[in-house]
Enzyme design. Structure first.
Site, PDB file in Angstrom:
ATOM      1  N   GLY A 176       0.827  -1.223   0.000  1.00  0.00           N
ATOM      2  CA  GLY A 176       0.000   0.000   0.000  1.00  0.00           C
ATOM      3  C   GLY A 176       0.850   1.257   0.000  1.00  0.00           C
ATOM      4  O   GLY A 176       0.573   2.220  -0.733  1.00  0.00           O
ATOM      5  N   ASN A 177       1.931   1.250   0.793  1.00  0.00           N
ATOM      6  CA  ASN A 177       2.802   2.435   0.846  1.00  0.00           C
ATOM      7  C   ASN A 177       3.547   2.635  -0.465  1.00  0.00           C
ATOM      8  O   ASN A 177       3.930   3.747  -0.798  1.00  0.00           O
ATOM      9  CB  ASN A 177       3.812   2.318   1.991  1.00  0.00           C
ATOM     10  CG  ASN A 177       3.155   2.607   3.325  1.00  0.00           C
ATOM     11  OD1 ASN A 177       2.408   3.561   3.471  1.00  0.00           O
ATOM     12  ND2 ASN A 177       3.406   1.746   4.295  1.00  0.00           N
ATOM     13  N   LYS A 217      -1.615  -1.475  13.270  1.00  0.00           N
ATOM     14  CA  LYS A 217      -1.467  -1.367  11.816  1.00  0.00           C
ATOM     15  C   LYS A 217      -1.524   0.090  11.378  1.00  0.00           C
ATOM     16  O   LYS A 217      -2.556   0.758  11.538  1.00  0.00           O
ATOM     17  CB  LYS A 217      -2.604  -2.146  11.142  1.00  0.00           C
ATOM     18  CG  LYS A 217      -2.548  -2.121   9.645  1.00  0.00           C
ATOM     19  CD  LYS A 217      -1.449  -3.010   9.138  1.00  0.00           C
ATOM     20  CE  LYS A 217      -1.229  -2.884   7.658  1.00  0.00           C
ATOM     21  NZ  LYS A 217       0.060  -3.427   7.251  1.00  0.00           N
ATOM     22  N   LYS A 269      -1.761  -7.234   4.798  1.00  0.00           N
ATOM     23  CA  LYS A 269      -1.924  -7.883   3.492  1.00  0.00           C
ATOM     24  C   LYS A 269      -0.823  -8.912   3.211  1.00  0.00           C
ATOM     25  O   LYS A 269      -1.013  -9.822   2.404  1.00  0.00           O
ATOM     26  CB  LYS A 269      -2.007  -6.843   2.368  1.00  0.00           C
ATOM     27  CG  LYS A 269      -0.725  -6.104   2.037  1.00  0.00           C
ATOM     28  CD  LYS A 269      -0.012  -6.668   0.859  1.00  0.00           C
ATOM     29  CE  LYS A 269       1.324  -6.024   0.611  1.00  0.00           C
ATOM     30  NZ  LYS A 269       2.139  -5.464   1.647  1.00  0.00           N
ATOM     31  N   LYS A 301       6.162  -8.782   6.878  1.00  0.00           N
ATOM     32  CA  LYS A 301       6.523  -9.350   5.567  1.00  0.00           C
ATOM     33  C   LYS A 301       7.379 -10.610   5.771  1.00  0.00           C
ATOM     34  O   LYS A 301       7.167 -11.636   5.125  1.00  0.00           O
ATOM     35  CB  LYS A 301       7.312  -8.331   4.729  1.00  0.00           C
ATOM     36  CG  LYS A 301       6.462  -7.140   4.330  1.00  0.00           C
ATOM     37  CD  LYS A 301       7.229  -6.208   3.421  1.00  0.00           C
ATOM     38  CE  LYS A 301       6.586  -4.851   3.415  1.00  0.00           C
ATOM     39  NZ  LYS A 301       5.133  -4.836   3.235  1.00  0.00           N
TER      40      LYS A 301
HETATM   41  N1  ADP Z   1      15.184  -4.381   7.903  1.00  0.00           N
HETATM   42  C1  ADP Z   1      14.516  -3.683   6.969  1.00  0.00           C
HETATM   43  N2  ADP Z   1      14.847  -3.806   5.661  1.00  0.00           N
HETATM   44  C2  ADP Z   1      14.196  -3.102   4.703  1.00  0.00           C
HETATM   45  N3  ADP Z   1      13.167  -2.243   4.976  1.00  0.00           N
HETATM   46  C3  ADP Z   1      12.781  -2.090   6.263  1.00  0.00           C
HETATM   47  C4  ADP Z   1      13.442  -2.790   7.317  1.00  0.00           C
HETATM   48  N4  ADP Z   1      12.840  -2.433   8.489  1.00  0.00           N
HETATM   49  C5  ADP Z   1      11.892  -1.566   8.186  1.00  0.00           C
HETATM   50  N5  ADP Z   1      11.828  -1.340   6.855  1.00  0.00           N
HETATM   51  C6  ADP Z   1      10.842  -0.446   6.235  1.00  0.00           C
HETATM   52  O1  ADP Z   1       9.762  -1.262   5.800  1.00  0.00           O
HETATM   53  C7  ADP Z   1       9.162  -0.620   4.686  1.00  0.00           C
HETATM   54  C8  ADP Z   1       8.219  -1.587   3.995  1.00  0.00           C
HETATM   55  O2  ADP Z   1       7.074  -1.722   4.819  1.00  0.00           O
HETATM   56  P1  ADP Z   1       5.716  -0.938   4.489  1.00  0.00           P
HETATM   57  O3  ADP Z   1       5.986   0.485   4.169  1.00  0.00           O
HETATM   58  O4  ADP Z   1       4.749  -1.276   5.577  1.00  0.00           O
HETATM   59  O5  ADP Z   1       5.346  -1.708   3.181  1.00  0.00           O
HETATM   60  P2  ADP Z   1       4.143  -1.720   2.164  1.00  0.00           P
HETATM   61  O6  ADP Z   1       3.144  -0.665   2.517  1.00  0.00           O
HETATM   62  O7  ADP Z   1       4.849  -1.506   0.858  1.00  0.00           O
HETATM   63  O8  ADP Z   1       3.585  -3.103   2.310  1.00  0.00           O
HETATM   64  C9  ADP Z   1      10.354  -0.182   3.882  1.00  0.00           C
HETATM   65  O9  ADP Z   1      10.033   0.809   2.936  1.00  0.00           O
HETATM   66  C10 ADP Z   1      11.298   0.320   4.983  1.00  0.00           C
HETATM   67  O10 ADP Z   1      11.087   1.699   5.226  1.00  0.00           O
HETATM   68  N1   CP Z   2      -3.458  -3.895   4.527  1.00  0.00           N
HETATM   69  C1   CP Z   2      -2.114  -3.679   4.452  1.00  0.00           C
HETATM   70  O1   CP Z   2      -1.319  -4.483   4.891  1.00  0.00           O
HETATM   71  O2   CP Z   2      -1.708  -2.501   3.855  1.00  0.00           O
HETATM   72  P1   CP Z   2      -0.221  -1.957   3.612  1.00  0.00           P
HETATM   73  O3   CP Z   2       0.445  -2.865   2.630  1.00  0.00           O
HETATM   74  O4   CP Z   2      -0.441  -0.592   3.073  1.00  0.00           O
HETATM   75  O5   CP Z   2       0.485  -1.932   4.930  1.00  0.00           O
END
Ligand code: ADP
Ligand code: CP
Length: 310
Positions: free
Chosen positions: A10-11, A125, A209, A271
């Site tokens: 999402g981000n 979350k 997700k 993740k």
């Molecule tokens: N050990 C790590 N390695 C890489 N990224 C990390 C780590 N710890 C935290 N992050 C952060 O996690 C982010 C990805 O998570 P998030 O923004 O929640 O993902 P998305 O919304 O794309 O699912 C990366 O952009 C980074 O800022």
């Molecule tokens: N639902 C959910 O996990 O969204 P993000 O990928 O934006 O964190």
């Protein structure tokens, strides 16, 4: 033919419809490339920024007497439609451009959660935009929302994130996959619902997700789970001068790094946990974490972190 679930962050989808459409267009080319290379692809996506924005807008309109109040699960369903619409359009355009004949369908997906999940007592979350501490404190005082710091990027509203238990539309999803359709499912982690004697009922929460995508990948017995986010690799000592990109990660190494708190809660940690739940005990399976625009390079082995059982 490998069955691949690709989860888009999402981000990583940007902050506005214009930004999202542009990012999705680029990703569509890689996703269709994956299909052209002989893989069966199923797409899921996040919705943290998007469901937060929809909820904020709907609350603002309702507070100003312009609309009825729209509960949080309805906002989650809207985010599935909004992101699914951009994905469908971009994927269909790319299929058309390549003279490929395939139907694309977004399934509004409900995922059952446990009403007694402790996550309901501990919002974790992140949704919506990023704020400074001062802004977050002010909104928290005014609206009663909970805010937490998100992986060094600022403060965000947090909502409960229960574990996904059961994909309610799994049968429809499998039927479409078996009919060789390109399916988008489990958007935003799925709209969280509880199963009661009165039937299904939406609950105000956002399922992670990555966890839902791992459940979907397991339920359809996928060979590969690909998580596309904003970083090209998983790192250790992330954001520090000695950060190191990981090219591969096995279960034992990941568990050790988790003990060392290498992966931030609410961002990279879910993740990793999702990938481990998918590959653990399944040496034939593989998970990959890389950036939204890095998919082609990752498939060529140039970037990305590959996670396997051993
Ligand atoms: N050990 C790590 N390695 C890489 N990224 C990390 C780590 N710890 C935290 N992050 C952060 O996690 C982010 C990805 O998570 P998030 O923004 O929640 O993902 P998305 O919304 O794309 O699912 C990366 O952009 C980074 O800022
Ligand atoms: N639902 C959910 O996990 O969204 P993000 O990928 O934006 O964190």
């Amino acid at each position: 033919m490998a069955k691949v679930v690709v989860a888009l962050g999402g981000n990583a989808l940007g902050k506005s419809p214009e930004e999202q459409l542009k990012l999705v267009k680029n990703t569509a080319s890689s996703l269709i490339g994956l299909i052209a290379a002989g893989n069966q692809v199923v797409i899921s996506h996040g919705n943290g920024p998007q469901v937060g924005a929809i909820n904020l807008g709907m609350n603002f309109a309702a507070e100003n007497g312009k609309t009825a109040a729209f509960p949080f699960p309805e906002c989650g369903a809207m985010s599935q439609g909004y992101i699914g619409y951009h994905l469908q359009q971009s994927l269909e355009n790319e299929l058309h451009r390549r003279w490929m004949n395939k139907s694309v369908a977004t399934i509004v997906t409900q995922i059952a959660v446990d009403p007694n999940d402790p996550a309901f007592e501990n919002p974790s979350k992140p949704v919506g935009d990023f704020y400074t501490k001062e802004q977050a404190d002010e909104i928290a005082k005014e609206k009663g929302y909970t805010f937490k710091e998100d992986a060094g990027r600022g403060y965000r509203q947090v909502v409960p994130s229960p574990l996904p238990m059961k994909i309610m539309e799994l049968d429809s999803i499998k039927t479409l996959i078996d009919a060789d359709k390109l399916v988008i499912a489990g958007g935003g982690g799925g709209v969280p619902v509880i199963i009661s004697d009165k039937g299904l009922k939406g609950v105000p929460a956002v399922i992670d997700k990555d966890r839902s995508s791992a459940l979907l990948a397991d339920n359809i017995d996928a060979d590969k789970l690909i998580i596309l986010t904003a970083v090209d690799h998983v790192y250790i000592n992330y954001g520090k001068p000695d950060e190191k990109a990981l090219k591969t990660l096995n279960v034992a190494e990941a568990q050790q790094y988790m003990k060392e708190d290498q992966f931030a809660a609410g961002s990279m940690l879910p993740k990793i946990e999702a990938c481990l739940s998918f590959v653990e005990g399944h040496p034939e399976r593989e998970a990959l974490i890389t950036s939204l625009d890095g998919l082609d390079d990752a498939l060529a082995g140039k970037v990305g972190t590959v996670i396997r059982d051993n």
